[in-house]
Design a protein around this motif. Structure first.
Motif, short mmCIF file in Angstrom:
data_model
loop_
_atom_site.label_atom_id
_atom_site.label_comp_id
_atom_site.label_asym_id
_atom_site.label_seq_id
_atom_site.Cartn_x
_atom_site.Cartn_y
_atom_site.Cartn_z
N THR A 122 -79.30 -24.58 -18.26
CA THR A 122 -79.51 -23.33 -17.52
C THR A 122 -78.20 -22.81 -16.94
OG1 THR A 122 -81.77 -23.98 -16.94
CG2 THR A 122 -80.76 -22.24 -15.62
N MET A 123 -77.44 -23.71 -16.31
CA MET A 123 -76.17 -23.29 -15.72
C MET A 123 -75.18 -22.83 -16.78
SD MET A 123 -76.88 -23.47 -12.62
CE MET A 123 -75.28 -22.96 -11.99
N PHE A 124 -75.20 -23.48 -17.96
CA PHE A 124 -74.32 -23.03 -19.04
C PHE A 124 -74.68 -21.62 -19.48
CE2 PHE A 124 -73.58 -22.51 -23.63
CZ PHE A 124 -72.19 -22.60 -23.64
N LEU A 125 -75.98 -21.34 -19.61
CA LEU A 125 -76.42 -20.00 -19.99
C LEU A 125 -76.04 -18.97 -18.93
CD1 LEU A 125 -79.94 -20.76 -21.52
CD2 LEU A 125 -77.85 -20.13 -22.73
N VAL A 126 -76.11 -19.39 -17.67
CA VAL A 126 -75.71 -18.49 -16.58
C VAL A 126 -74.26 -18.07 -16.74
CG1 VAL A 126 -75.17 -18.44 -14.11
CG2 VAL A 126 -77.41 -19.21 -14.87
N PHE A 127 -73.38 -19.03 -16.96
CA PHE A 127 -71.96 -18.69 -17.05
C PHE A 127 -71.61 -18.01 -18.37
CE2 PHE A 127 -71.92 -22.17 -13.87
CZ PHE A 127 -71.51 -21.38 -12.81
N TRP A 128 -72.35 -18.32 -19.41
CA TRP A 128 -72.18 -17.59 -20.66
C TRP A 128 -72.55 -16.11 -20.46
CZ3 TRP A 128 -70.50 -19.29 -25.50
CH2 TRP A 128 -70.64 -18.37 -26.54
N PHE A 129 -73.63 -15.88 -19.74
CA PHE A 129 -74.07 -14.51 -19.45
C PHE A 129 -73.03 -13.77 -18.62
CE2 PHE A 129 -76.27 -11.64 -16.45
CZ PHE A 129 -76.82 -10.74 -17.35
N ILE A 130 -72.53 -14.44 -17.57
CA ILE A 130 -71.52 -13.82 -16.71
C ILE A 130 -70.27 -13.47 -17.50
CG2 ILE A 130 -69.96 -14.26 -14.76
CD1 ILE A 130 -72.22 -15.88 -13.49
N TRP A 131 -69.86 -14.40 -18.38
CA TRP A 131 -68.67 -14.17 -19.19
C TRP A 131 -68.87 -13.01 -20.17
CZ3 TRP A 131 -63.74 -16.23 -19.67
CH2 TRP A 131 -63.06 -15.97 -20.86
N VAL A 151 -83.10 -8.79 -4.24
CA VAL A 151 -81.82 -9.21 -4.81
C VAL A 151 -80.73 -8.20 -4.46
CG1 VAL A 151 -80.56 -9.58 -6.98
CG2 VAL A 151 -82.85 -10.53 -6.69
N PHE A 152 -81.07 -6.92 -4.52
CA PHE A 152 -80.09 -5.88 -4.21
C PHE A 152 -79.56 -6.01 -2.79
CE2 PHE A 152 -79.28 -1.80 -2.12
CZ PHE A 152 -78.20 -1.34 -2.88
N PHE A 153 -80.47 -6.21 -1.82
CA PHE A 153 -80.04 -6.33 -0.43
C PHE A 153 -79.15 -7.55 -0.22
CE2 PHE A 153 -83.74 -3.58 1.08
CZ PHE A 153 -82.91 -2.53 1.42
N ASN A 154 -79.54 -8.67 -0.85
CA ASN A 154 -78.73 -9.88 -0.71
C ASN A 154 -77.34 -9.69 -1.32
OD1 ASN A 154 -80.77 -11.25 0.58
ND2 ASN A 154 -81.50 -12.29 -1.25
N VAL A 155 -77.29 -9.11 -2.52
CA VAL A 155 -76.01 -8.89 -3.19
C VAL A 155 -75.18 -7.86 -2.43
CG1 VAL A 155 -74.92 -8.05 -5.32
CG2 VAL A 155 -76.92 -9.56 -5.45
N TRP A 156 -75.85 -6.84 -1.91
CA TRP A 156 -75.14 -5.82 -1.13
C TRP A 156 -74.43 -6.44 0.08
CZ3 TRP A 156 -73.32 -1.04 -1.40
CH2 TRP A 156 -73.02 -0.36 -0.23
N ASN A 157 -75.14 -7.30 0.79
CA ASN A 157 -74.54 -7.95 1.96
C ASN A 157 -73.41 -8.88 1.55
OD1 ASN A 157 -76.09 -6.78 4.01
ND2 ASN A 157 -77.75 -8.25 3.74
N LEU A 171 -67.88 -8.05 -12.06
CA LEU A 171 -68.05 -9.45 -12.44
C LEU A 171 -68.56 -10.28 -11.27
CD1 LEU A 171 -67.40 -11.72 -14.63
CD2 LEU A 171 -65.26 -12.02 -13.38
N VAL A 172 -67.94 -10.10 -10.10
CA VAL A 172 -68.36 -10.86 -8.91
C VAL A 172 -69.77 -10.46 -8.50
CG1 VAL A 172 -67.83 -11.35 -6.49
CG2 VAL A 172 -65.97 -11.15 -8.15
N ALA A 173 -70.08 -9.17 -8.56
CA ALA A 173 -71.43 -8.71 -8.21
C ALA A 173 -72.46 -9.31 -9.15
CB ALA A 173 -71.49 -7.18 -8.26
N LEU A 174 -72.13 -9.39 -10.43
CA LEU A 174 -73.04 -9.99 -11.40
C LEU A 174 -73.27 -11.46 -11.09
CD1 LEU A 174 -74.61 -9.60 -14.07
CD2 LEU A 174 -72.52 -10.27 -15.28
N PHE A 175 -72.22 -12.15 -10.68
CA PHE A 175 -72.33 -13.55 -10.29
C PHE A 175 -73.31 -13.70 -9.12
CE2 PHE A 175 -70.99 -16.89 -7.36
CZ PHE A 175 -71.02 -18.01 -8.18
#
Length: 617
Positions: free
Chosen positions: A247-256, A455-461, A310-314
């Motif tokens: 799962t974590m590998f797929l997460v970072f593949w997606f971010i990349w 998710v938007f509110f958390n990422v916004w903060n 990129l950071v926001a996507l993370f």
């Protein structure tokens, strides 16, 4: 089973005269009850971090103008007991003893209301005006938790509401009840001593049973739910860990895969701004001023902006994973391995939190009652590849390993951060320097589908905090870097500049690990804030992002580039993290030791990789 609502018998519509002193509403509840979600919903995510007298931590705070009255809302740390002795519980106790409050909003998990009812009873016993919010009422219904609000409200004798902060159900009525309760408050309350009170008046089990009796009907313990069925696979002793790492590998593949392309349009926009607006506006000024603005602060700010998507996507991905309930299970899965290191699953969760920022992860060690485990966790958290370093890693990997190989290397660096951290922890545990005997207890919430709004509110903060810190340090870091690379005047191609001299001074230490003087300067500036590291590199070379990548592609070998990344991953944490470590440990000796250990580990790992790689290839 339906939740029957009580009549709104606590409403009081009598107007009150405005006061100069703001009224204060404190939010209290156990961890993972949705307390902060409700707080953000009421304050419209407009809260900021505030420092409070007498406290060693910052709290979330917001001021709203309600009915011609300024009301201050404060989100306190999650606690399990007002009579406890963990650091978070002490923070709440100290807050109530040193700050007056007009109303306490107690947020409980409706699914576990029978186990959490103790806190509102304790607050009532202290004489504090309270309102009880049963959050996650939708989940309570789904899990057949029967709650009779009429009887529960009668038993508690305080306003009680069932809501779903996630979906907004019942929030309007709860908000109106908060306003009405504030109208009836005559004066603020301050507690003399929370701990001393409960020593003399401990909460009785009979009192808890009396409140629960007839008002709460819990389902059978062995009931089969969707969460149970999913956990049979995700918590399986054989499949659980492989599924997690996949799962974590797929997460970072997606971010990349998604994150890197987003930098191009931002680069085009900042490039257009520089050529069309900034440079013409600066043309009347001396060349040294033009050079400073373009190659100094603007170059750094443009670099950071290119990585904002990129950071926001993370943060989006990590917030979704956390809100889904999966990260708690990751802590449970990894606990067996963590025990060998003298840690537990909480330390693993804090390492994951460190992916966003090391600072809140270090602060999160307060949940550990064992000082030994807290110190050991603080020692290894700075090895986490935080979001500030993420932009540096993506940039350099795109140079030395373009394409899918870069995504695999990025995932490998995250794995490396864990391996090094827990190897260090194991060594210290083996020597007995951080002996811990505290048992590990973790609550596994049901699986939830995060809402886009939440998710938007958390990422916004998160992004507000990230960008505020970046901009502050960016101006400082790029200004220092520009000065180092442009003075003394007349220095040739930066070789004789202060930056070149500084890099050359450390060359005997850095050459054996393949790091050039200019790269060394970026690492030194990166101590101020990791966000500035890449901007410092652009300033040192005096090039834009695209030109810098082209130049580095010619200057760096694979061994040099990866050695630089390993050193960046493991060396001394940023200034803010070090300050937080000192604030949490209250020990300058431990803080210096932490910084020294990081530097030594970084050099040894980079030296080993660089020389072994060159020997083989």
């Amino acid at each position: 089973m339906t939740i029957t609502a009580p009549p709104n018998q606590f409403q009081n519509d009598s107007p009150r005269e405005p006061k100069n002193k703001p009224k204060r509403v404190a939010f209290i509840g156990q961890p993972n009850t949705g307390k902060s979600t409700l707080f953000n919903k009421i304050t419209k995510a407009g809260a900021g971090v505030a420092n409070w007298p007498g406290l060693t931590v910052d709290l979330m705070r917001a001021e709203l103008n309600l009915n011609d009255q300024v009301v201050e809302f404060v989100d306190l740390p999650g606690i399990y007991d007002l009579d406890g002795f963990t650091d978070d519980e002490k923070v709440v106790q100290t807050f109530l003893e040193t700050n007056s409050v007009d109303l306490v909003v107690v947020v409980l998990n409706a699914v576990q209301v029978d186990r959490q009812i103790r806190i509102p009873l304790q607050l009532k016993a202290l004489g504090l005006p309270i309102i009880v919010i049963l959050n996650m009422a939708d989940e309570a219904k789904r899990f057949n938790v029967g709650i009779d609000l009429v009887k529960l409200q009668k038993n508690l004798n305080v306003p009680t509401h069932a809501i779903s902060a996630k979906y907004g159900t019942g929030c309007d009525k709860a908000y109106e009840s908060i306003l009405s309760s504030l109208e009836t408050v005559d004066q603020s309350v301050t507690i003399d001593s929370v701990v001393e009170y409960f020593k003399e008046h401990p909460t009785q089990q009979a009192e808890l049973d009396q409140v629960i009796e007839g008002s709460i009907n819990m389902p059978a313990v062995n009931i089969t739910t969707l969460t149970n069925r999913i956990d049979r696979w995700l918590l399986h002793p054989g499949f659980g860990l492989p599924i997690f790492f996949a799962t974590m590998f797929l997460v970072f593949w997606f971010i990349w895969s998604i994150g890197i392309p987003t930098a191009d349009p931002v680069d085009e926009l900042t490039g257009w701004f520089q050529e069309s607006l900034l440079e013409p506006a600066l043309s009347p000024f001396p060349s040294i001023v033009q050079d400073f603005v373009v190659e100094g602060p603007f170059s750094g700010i443009a670099t950071v902006f290119s990585f904002v998507p990129l950071v926001a996507l993370f943060f989006v991905v990590m917030t979704a994973l956390e809100d889904s309930g999966y990260l708690s299970r990751a802590a449970y899965l990894i606990d067996v391995l963590m025990e060998k290191c003298g840690l537990d699953g909480r330390a693993f969760v804090l390492q994951l939190m460190g992916f966003g920022c090391n600072v809140p992860a270090v602060m999160g060690t307060r949940v550990m009652r064992s000082r030994a485990m807290r110190l050991l966790s603080m020692l290894i958290i700075p090895f986490s590849l935080c979001s500030a370093r993420l932009q540096v890693f993506v940039f350099i990997l795109a140079v030395i390993l373009p394409g899918p190989s870069g995504a695999m290397a990025l995932f490998g660096l995250y794995i490396m951060s864990f391996v090094v951290a827990y190897l260090i922890a194991t060594i210290f545990n083996f020597t007995g320097q951080f002996k811990n005997e505290e048992p590990f207890v973790v609550e596994l919430p049901p699986y939830r589908i995060p809402t886009a709004k939440q998710v938007f509110f958390n990422v916004w903060n998160e992004m507000k905090s990230f960008m505020t810190k970046v901009m502050m340090f960016m101006i400082l870091g790029t200004t220092i870097t520009w000065f180092l690379t442009n003075f003394p005047e007349g220095s040739a191609e930066g070789i004789d500049s202060y930056a070149g001299q500084l890099g050359s001074f450390f060359a005997p230490v850095m050459n054996p690990i393949g790091i050039s003087p200019f790269l060394t300067v970026s690492l030194i500036i990166g101590f101020v804030a990791k966000e500035v590291q890449l901007a410092a590199l652009a300033t040192v070379y005096g090039l834009s992002n695209d030109a810098l990548q082209a130049q580095l592609a010619m200057d760096l070998t694979l061994a040099q580039g990866f050695s630089y990344l390993l050193f960046s991953l493991l060396y001394i944490p940023c200034l803010t993290t070090l300050g937080t470590i000192f604030g949490e440990s209250k020990s300058i000796k431990f803080t210096v030791f932490s910084a020294t250990l990081s530097l030594c580990v970084a050099w040894v790992i980079s030296f080993s990789f660089y020389n072994i790689f060159n020997l083989i290839f």
